[in-house]
Design an enzyme around this catalytic site. Sequence first.
Site, PDB file in Angstrom:
ATOM      1  N   GLU A 158      -5.374 -27.139  43.031  1.00  0.00           N
ATOM      2  CA  GLU A 158      -4.083 -26.436  43.307  1.00  0.00           C
ATOM      3  C   GLU A 158      -3.814 -25.962  44.416  1.00  0.00           C
ATOM      4  OE1 GLU A 158      -1.470 -26.735  41.433  1.00  0.00           O
ATOM      5  OE2 GLU A 158      -1.422 -24.748  40.170  1.00  0.00           O
ATOM      6  N   ASP A 159      -1.842 -26.020  44.570  1.00  0.00           N
ATOM      7  CA  ASP A 159      -1.269 -25.383  45.871  1.00  0.00           C
ATOM      8  C   ASP A 159      -1.672 -24.058  45.671  1.00  0.00           C
ATOM      9  OD1 ASP A 159       0.318 -25.688  43.497  1.00  0.00           O
ATOM     10  OD2 ASP A 159       2.397 -25.802  44.171  1.00  0.00           O
ATOM     11  N   ASP A 170      -0.531 -18.881  41.248  1.00  0.00           N
ATOM     12  CA  ASP A 170       1.070 -17.564  41.118  1.00  0.00           C
ATOM     13  C   ASP A 170       0.385 -16.779  39.479  1.00  0.00           C
ATOM     14  OD1 ASP A 170       2.649 -15.783  41.720  1.00  0.00           O
ATOM     15  OD2 ASP A 170       4.312 -17.444  40.751  1.00  0.00           O
ATOM     16  N   PHE A 216       8.021 -16.353  47.879  1.00  0.00           N
ATOM     17  CA  PHE A 216       7.677 -17.354  47.436  1.00  0.00           C
ATOM     18  C   PHE A 216       7.899 -18.124  48.728  1.00  0.00           C
ATOM     19  CE2 PHE A 216       9.230 -21.774  46.589  1.00  0.00           C
ATOM     20  CZ  PHE A 216       9.214 -21.549  44.737  1.00  0.00           C
ATOM     21  N   ARG A 243       8.654 -29.368  51.363  1.00  0.00           N
ATOM     22  CA  ARG A 243       6.956 -29.882  50.577  1.00  0.00           C
ATOM     23  C   ARG A 243       6.799 -31.059  51.897  1.00  0.00           C
ATOM     24  NH1 ARG A 243       6.343 -29.710  44.882  1.00  0.00           N
ATOM     25  NH2 ARG A 243       7.824 -30.676  43.536  1.00  0.00           N
TER      26      ARG A 243
HETATM   27  P1  IMP Z   1       1.313 -20.168  37.797  1.00  0.00           P
HETATM   28  O1  IMP Z   1       1.339 -20.652  36.421  1.00  0.00           O
HETATM   29  O2  IMP Z   1       2.410 -18.740  37.644  1.00  0.00           O
HETATM   30  O3  IMP Z   1      -0.057 -19.687  38.979  1.00  0.00           O
HETATM   31  O4  IMP Z   1       2.912 -21.073  38.375  1.00  0.00           O
HETATM   32  C1  IMP Z   1       1.778 -21.954  39.583  1.00  0.00           C
HETATM   33  C2  IMP Z   1       3.206 -22.048  39.928  1.00  0.00           C
HETATM   34  O5  IMP Z   1       3.956 -22.290  40.016  1.00  0.00           O
HETATM   35  C3  IMP Z   1       2.429 -23.597  41.588  1.00  0.00           C
HETATM   36  O6  IMP Z   1       1.588 -24.277  41.288  1.00  0.00           O
HETATM   37  C4  IMP Z   1       3.603 -24.161  42.064  1.00  0.00           C
HETATM   38  O7  IMP Z   1       4.167 -25.258  41.620  1.00  0.00           O
HETATM   39  C5  IMP Z   1       4.528 -23.306  41.793  1.00  0.00           C
HETATM   40  N1  IMP Z   1       4.591 -22.193  42.597  1.00  0.00           N
HETATM   41  C6  IMP Z   1       4.316 -20.552  42.299  1.00  0.00           C
HETATM   42  N2  IMP Z   1       4.166 -19.788  42.820  1.00  0.00           N
HETATM   43  C7  IMP Z   1       5.048 -20.458  44.358  1.00  0.00           C
HETATM   44  C8  IMP Z   1       5.284 -20.390  45.545  1.00  0.00           C
HETATM   45  O8  IMP Z   1       5.368 -19.147  46.146  1.00  0.00           O
HETATM   46  N3  IMP Z   1       6.441 -21.257  46.091  1.00  0.00           N
HETATM   47  C9  IMP Z   1       6.095 -22.594  45.543  1.00  0.00           C
HETATM   48  N4  IMP Z   1       6.161 -22.752  44.007  1.00  0.00           N
HETATM   49  C10 IMP Z   1       5.079 -21.719  43.447  1.00  0.00           C
END
Ligand code: IMP
Length: 175
Positions: free
Chosen positions: A99-100, A103, A152, A165
């Site tokens: 996973e990238d 959050d 972000f 990207r």
């Molecule tokens: P979560 O469900 O809140 O953990 O969100 C995960 C997804 O939100 C990640 O896989 C990203 O695609 C996107 N995301 C959350 N924070 C960022 C950020 O700082 N930059 C870019 N994408 C983000």
Amino acid sequence: MKLATELDVLFSEQQIAERVANLAKEIEADHQGKELVLVGVLKGAFVFISDLARKIDLPLAVDFIGLSSYGEATESSGVVKITSDLTRPIEGKHVLVVEDIVDTGLTMRYLLDNFATRHPASVKICALLSKPSRARARIPIRYLGFEVPDRFVVGYGLDAGEKFRNVPFIGVVKE
Ligand code: IMP
């Protein structure tokens, strides 16, 4: 104007490469003799998984899953939809979700629950980035690249409205 000049660097190409190589060595040591499947979460993990996979010197399979979260563009709602599913069953396999960024953790929570119903031998998470200050679900990240502050971040696969990207480092948009 060059894309990169719009960003302040958080982690350089070299810092990322070194961290990715170290993560790969840990993954390699933990998966000797196991049937390993790397599952990249689209689209943000596409750069990370391609670098990571090439540093893991083991036979492995690569698959992808597309997830989208309903709600605002920059905030996960926890209501997740699979937009593109795995191409092969993971039953009996050792799955490493790549996973990238974790959050709030709500997307990963959904994926872990979903994968559990498919009876893999194990599921672990490898996340390039984590924003612990925003966590709303407890997600065990077995392999973590870097922690980031509550900003972000973009680049190295991560986007802001599809932009950045392809930037080779991780940064934040200049204010
Ligand atoms: P979560 O469900 O809140 O953990 O969100 C995960 C997804 O939100 C990640 O896989 C990203 O695609 C996107 N995301 C959350 N924070 C960022 C950020 O700082 N930059 C870019 N994408 C983000």
